[in-house]
Enzyme design. Structure first.
Site, PDB file in Angstrom:
ATOM      1  N   ASN A   9       1.196  -1.158  -0.008  1.00  0.00           N
ATOM      2  CA  ASN A   9       0.070  -0.056   0.044  1.00  0.00           C
ATOM      3  C   ASN A   9       0.723   1.258   0.066  1.00  0.00           C
ATOM      4  OD1 ASN A   9      -1.761   2.134   0.523  1.00  0.00           O
ATOM      5  ND2 ASN A   9      -2.305   1.331   2.600  1.00  0.00           N
ATOM      6  N   TRP A  10       1.189   1.820  -1.283  1.00  0.00           N
ATOM      7  CA  TRP A  10       2.099   2.725  -1.232  1.00  0.00           C
ATOM      8  C   TRP A  10       1.398   4.393  -0.678  1.00  0.00           C
ATOM      9  CZ3 TRP A  10       4.221   2.653  -7.034  1.00  0.00           C
ATOM     10  CH2 TRP A  10       5.044   1.589  -7.116  1.00  0.00           C
ATOM     11  N   LYS A  11       0.193   4.245  -0.390  1.00  0.00           N
ATOM     12  CA  LYS A  11      -0.280   5.680   0.206  1.00  0.00           C
ATOM     13  C   LYS A  11      -0.058   6.835  -0.810  1.00  0.00           C
ATOM     14  CE  LYS A  11      -0.073   3.568   4.593  1.00  0.00           C
ATOM     15  NZ  LYS A  11       0.061   3.577   5.960  1.00  0.00           N
ATOM     16  N   HIS A  94      -9.412   1.887   4.614  1.00  0.00           N
ATOM     17  CA  HIS A  94      -8.089   1.872   5.297  1.00  0.00           C
ATOM     18  C   HIS A  94      -8.558   2.829   6.387  1.00  0.00           C
ATOM     19  CE1 HIS A  94      -4.157   2.917   6.250  1.00  0.00           C
ATOM     20  NE2 HIS A  94      -3.800   2.015   5.662  1.00  0.00           N
ATOM     21  N   GLU A  96      -6.732   5.226   7.788  1.00  0.00           N
ATOM     22  CA  GLU A  96      -6.622   6.365   7.355  1.00  0.00           C
ATOM     23  C   GLU A  96      -7.899   7.372   6.518  1.00  0.00           C
ATOM     24  OE1 GLU A  96      -2.690   5.808   5.457  1.00  0.00           O
ATOM     25  OE2 GLU A  96      -1.918   5.183   7.248  1.00  0.00           O
ATOM     26  N   GLU A 166      -5.805  -4.478  10.341  1.00  0.00           N
ATOM     27  CA  GLU A 166      -4.741  -3.384  10.703  1.00  0.00           C
ATOM     28  C   GLU A 166      -4.861  -2.701  12.166  1.00  0.00           C
ATOM     29  OE1 GLU A 166      -2.649  -2.474   6.804  1.00  0.00           O
ATOM     30  OE2 GLU A 166      -4.136  -1.122   7.041  1.00  0.00           O
ATOM     31  N   GLY A 172       2.314   2.635  10.610  1.00  0.00           N
ATOM     32  CA  GLY A 172       3.501   3.563  10.584  1.00  0.00           C
ATOM     33  C   GLY A 172       4.123   3.698  11.687  1.00  0.00           C
ATOM     34  N   SER A 212       2.977  -2.109  10.161  1.00  0.00           N
ATOM     35  CA  SER A 212       4.695  -2.222  10.354  1.00  0.00           C
ATOM     36  C   SER A 212       5.236  -3.547  10.219  1.00  0.00           C
ATOM     37  CB  SER A 212       5.335  -1.902  11.864  1.00  0.00           C
ATOM     38  OG  SER A 212       4.710  -0.446  11.966  1.00  0.00           O
TER      39      SER A 212
HETATM   40  P1  PGA Z   1       2.612   0.277   7.610  1.00  0.00           P
HETATM   41  O1  PGA Z   1       1.269   0.770   6.856  1.00  0.00           O
HETATM   42  O2  PGA Z   1       3.092  -0.978   7.011  1.00  0.00           O
HETATM   43  O3  PGA Z   1       3.509   1.618   7.278  1.00  0.00           O
HETATM   44  O4  PGA Z   1       2.572   0.212   9.064  1.00  0.00           O
HETATM   45  C1  PGA Z   1       0.639  -0.465   6.538  1.00  0.00           C
HETATM   46  C2  PGA Z   1      -0.850  -0.010   6.338  1.00  0.00           C
HETATM   47  O5  PGA Z   1      -1.370   1.164   6.502  1.00  0.00           O
HETATM   48  O6  PGA Z   1      -1.498  -0.774   5.219  1.00  0.00           O
END
Ligand code: PGA
Length: 249
Positions: A9-11, A94, A96, A166, A172, A212
């Site tokens: 997931n590149w965001k 997600h 976010e 998640e 993150g 993470s």
């Molecule tokens: P992360 O993000 O691996 O940077 O913790 C995972 C995600 O939000 O899908």
């Protein structure tokens, strides 16, 4: 035996030229894997990514979409817009998006239905906050999010949904859930699915862990019986590191 699905997931990262370079580097690293490899890239990279992965085993996903088919929704992307350029997967709900863009269980459910309507494969995210975990509500939260996300889908659609567990406190932050905790949470989700849709479906559905994930912890996490791969954020931005995660064994 369920397959392992490892999705990046590149965001909001990577420009088209970086996307092309990344795929050129990643493709030879993962060409022999039995695991499914997906890159969920920003909208503006989709076209380049789809070109780049031709002739490889890498699949491409988007990170969001609207549930409406078309109309006056400035700045939004419809399910058909993704499907018609051959995008295969889409991340839905997600944390976010839930946190910064007001996504709710209801909009997540609508998006899941809209994805299936056009033949996109959804990766739907569920997860608890630190407060919710510390107050002992984690399993209740994640099973309820799962139930609401899947509401009204056919058994076949449920079977073809990928769920990404998640925990929000692990995204993150460098903090990973222990593999035993992550496995337990995925198991609870599976039990809920078994309760509603039956054991067969619960044994087939893919449940990933995200938060993470990196090459140093991927094997331990993905070897757990209820964890069928991962949704990888930060560590998916570097081809070599992501390649190692995909090839965790
Ligand atoms: P992360 O993000 O691996 O940077 O913790 C995972 C995600 O939000 O899908």
């Amino acid at each position: 035996m369920r397959r392992k699905v490892i999705a990046g997931n590149w965001k909001m990262n990577m420009l088209p030229n970086e996307t092309m370079k990344f795929i050129e580097e990643l493709a030879p690293l993962v060409k022999d894997t039995k695991n499914e490899v997906i890159l969920c890239v920003p909208y503006t990279d989709l076209f380049y990514a789809l070109m780049g992965v031709q002739g490889t085993n890498i699949k491409i996903g988007a990170q969001n979409m609207h549930f409406e088919k078309k109309g006056a929704f400035t700045g939004e992307i419809s399910p058909d817009m993704l499907k018609c350029i051959n995008v295969e997967y889409v991340i839905i709900g997600h944390s976010e998006r839930r946190q910064y863009f007001n996504e709710t269980d209801e909009s997540v459910n609508k998006k899941l239905k809209a994805a299936f309507e056009v033949g996109l494969k959804p990766i739907v995210c569920v997860g608890e906050t630190l407060d919710e975990r510390e107050s002992g509500k984690a399993f209740q939260i994640i099973t309820s999010q799962t139930e609401k996300a899947l509401e009204g889908l056919t058994k076949d659609q449920v079977k073809n949904t990928i769920i990404a567990y998640e925990p929000i406190w692990a995204i993150g932050t460098g903090k990973t859930a222990t593999s035993a905790d992550a496995n337990e949470a995925c198991e609870k989700i599976r039990e809920k699915i078994s309760e509603i849709y039956g054991k067969d479906i619960s044994e087939e559905i893919i449940i990933q862990y995200g938060g993470s994930v990196k090459s140093s912890n991927s094997k331990e996490l993905f070897d757990e019986p209820n964890i069928d791969g991962g949704l990888v954020g930060g560590a998916s931005l570097e081809a070599n590191e992501f390649g190692k995660i995909v090839n965790y064994k």
